[in-house]
Design a protein around this motif. Sequence first.
Motif, PDB file in Angstrom:
ATOM      1  N   ILE A  92       0.872  -1.168   0.000  1.00 46.85           N
ATOM      2  CA  ILE A  92       0.000   0.000   0.000  1.00 46.85           C
ATOM      3  C   ILE A  92       0.913   1.222   0.000  1.00 46.85           C
ATOM      4  O   ILE A  92       1.815   1.326   0.845  1.00 46.85           O
ATOM      5  CB  ILE A  92      -0.941   0.024   1.212  1.00 46.85           C
ATOM      6  N   TYR A  93       0.672   2.117  -0.931  1.00 45.40           N
ATOM      7  CA  TYR A  93       1.490   3.309  -1.082  1.00 45.40           C
ATOM      8  C   TYR A  93       0.743   4.526  -0.529  1.00 45.40           C
ATOM      9  O   TYR A  93      -0.441   4.727  -0.823  1.00 45.40           O
ATOM     10  CB  TYR A  93       1.846   3.530  -2.547  1.00 45.40           C
ATOM     11  N   TYR A  94       1.461   5.311   0.245  1.00 51.61           N
ATOM     12  CA  TYR A  94       0.919   6.505   0.868  1.00 51.61           C
ATOM     13  C   TYR A  94       1.805   7.705   0.556  1.00 51.61           C
ATOM     14  O   TYR A  94       3.015   7.558   0.380  1.00 51.61           O
ATOM     15  CB  TYR A  94       0.898   6.354   2.393  1.00 51.61           C
ATOM     16  N   CYS A  95       1.202   8.871   0.543  1.00 48.16           N
ATOM     17  CA  CYS A  95       2.009  10.087   0.540  1.00 48.16           C
ATOM     18  C   CYS A  95       1.835  10.779   1.895  1.00 48.16           C
ATOM     19  O   CYS A  95       0.874  10.538   2.629  1.00 48.16           O
ATOM     20  CB  CYS A  95       1.632  11.023  -0.591  1.00 48.16           C
ATOM     21  N   ASN A  96       2.795  11.593   2.212  1.00 46.91           N
ATOM     22  CA  ASN A  96       2.762  12.390   3.430  1.00 46.91           C
ATOM     23  C   ASN A  96       3.821  13.464   3.268  1.00 46.91           C
ATOM     24  O   ASN A  96       4.611  13.444   2.319  1.00 46.91           O
ATOM     25  CB  ASN A  96       3.047  11.525   4.661  1.00 46.91           C
ATOM     26  N   THR A  97       3.863  14.368   4.193  1.00 48.26           N
ATOM     27  CA  THR A  97       4.958  15.326   4.206  1.00 48.26           C
ATOM     28  C   THR A  97       6.236  14.598   4.601  1.00 48.26           C
ATOM     29  O   THR A  97       6.226  13.449   5.057  1.00 48.26           O
ATOM     30  CB  THR A  97       4.673  16.469   5.180  1.00 48.26           C
ATOM     31  N   TYR A  98       7.374  15.269   4.410  1.00 48.99           N
ATOM     32  CA  TYR A  98       8.640  14.733   4.862  1.00 48.99           C
ATOM     33  C   TYR A  98       9.323  15.797   5.707  1.00 48.99           C
ATOM     34  O   TYR A  98       9.594  16.889   5.203  1.00 48.99           O
ATOM     35  CB  TYR A  98       9.544  14.352   3.691  1.00 48.99           C
ATOM     36  N   PRO A  99       9.545  15.486   6.999  1.00 49.23           N
ATOM     37  CA  PRO A  99       9.193  14.253   7.679  1.00 49.23           C
ATOM     38  C   PRO A  99       7.684  14.093   7.823  1.00 49.23           C
ATOM     39  O   PRO A  99       6.935  15.034   7.597  1.00 49.23           O
ATOM     40  CB  PRO A  99       9.862  14.406   9.049  1.00 49.23           C
ATOM     41  N   VAL A 100       7.260  12.893   8.196  1.00 47.56           N
ATOM     42  CA  VAL A 100       5.827  12.608   8.225  1.00 47.56           C
ATOM     43  C   VAL A 100       5.143  13.373   9.353  1.00 47.56           C
ATOM     44  O   VAL A 100       5.748  13.712  10.366  1.00 47.56           O
ATOM     45  CB  VAL A 100       5.540  11.096   8.403  1.00 47.56           C
ATOM     46  N   ASN A 101       3.856  13.610   9.128  1.00 54.51           N
ATOM     47  CA  ASN A 101       2.966  14.080  10.173  1.00 54.51           C
ATOM     48  C   ASN A 101       1.909  12.997  10.321  1.00 54.51           C
ATOM     49  O   ASN A 101       1.160  12.726   9.374  1.00 54.51           O
ATOM     50  CB  ASN A 101       2.337  15.412   9.791  1.00 54.51           C
ATOM     51  N   ASP A 102       1.845  12.366  11.484  1.00 54.63           N
ATOM     52  CA  ASP A 102       0.948  11.225  11.649  1.00 54.63           C
ATOM     53  C   ASP A 102      -0.525  11.603  11.571  1.00 54.63           C
ATOM     54  O   ASP A 102      -1.380  10.727  11.444  1.00 54.63           O
ATOM     55  CB  ASP A 102       1.229  10.516  12.975  1.00 54.63           C
ATOM     56  N   ASP A 103      -0.810  12.876  11.613  1.00 56.36           N
ATOM     57  CA  ASP A 103      -2.209  13.294  11.462  1.00 56.36           C
ATOM     58  C   ASP A 103      -2.624  13.377   9.999  1.00 56.36           C
ATOM     59  O   ASP A 103      -3.799  13.616   9.705  1.00 56.36           O
ATOM     60  CB  ASP A 103      -2.419  14.662  12.118  1.00 56.36           C
ATOM     61  N   TYR A 104      -1.694  13.207   9.090  1.00 59.33           N
ATOM     62  CA  TYR A 104      -1.961  13.445   7.670  1.00 59.33           C
ATOM     63  C   TYR A 104      -2.206  12.167   6.858  1.00 59.33           C
ATOM     64  O   TYR A 104      -2.545  12.267   5.688  1.00 59.33           O
ATOM     65  CB  TYR A 104      -0.800  14.181   7.024  1.00 59.33           C
ATOM     66  N   TRP A 105      -2.029  10.988   7.442  1.00 53.46           N
ATOM     67  CA  TRP A 105      -2.122   9.776   6.632  1.00 53.46           C
ATOM     68  C   TRP A 105      -3.487   9.648   5.974  1.00 53.46           C
ATOM     69  O   TRP A 105      -4.511   9.837   6.615  1.00 53.46           O
ATOM     70  CB  TRP A 105      -1.852   8.537   7.472  1.00 53.46           C
TER      71      TRP A 105
END
Length: 115
Positions: A92-105
């Motif tokens: 499963i492929y996801y995008c997010n900011t880098y570094p990740v923000n766990d609220d954004y998944w």
Amino acid sequence: QVHLVESGGGLVQPGGSLRLSCAASGIIFSIKAMGWYRRAPGKQRELVAVISSGARTNYANSVKGRFTISRDNAKNTVYLQMTSLKPEDTAIYYCNTYPVNDDYWGQGTQVTVSS
């Protein structure tokens, strides 16, 4: 509220290609570094590719030379062009900011590479 919506996954044969898209809303997209991440069955999530706000890119060794990350700031969208796909790219492929923000998944998009 931030929304990241991935699309473009599917079933593809080994050696095939797919282009994933991630549409972002609720963030100032143009100033954010963005990443594509994946989670394969039974494995931890891994970073696949990153693109900075200035469009500099970096890739995991496992996909270097096969995947290309790009962005269109006018469309608030980040892309992942995947070529020469292998069964081990199944995830499963996801995008997010880098570094990740766990609220954004988001919900991610399934990529299955199989003959």
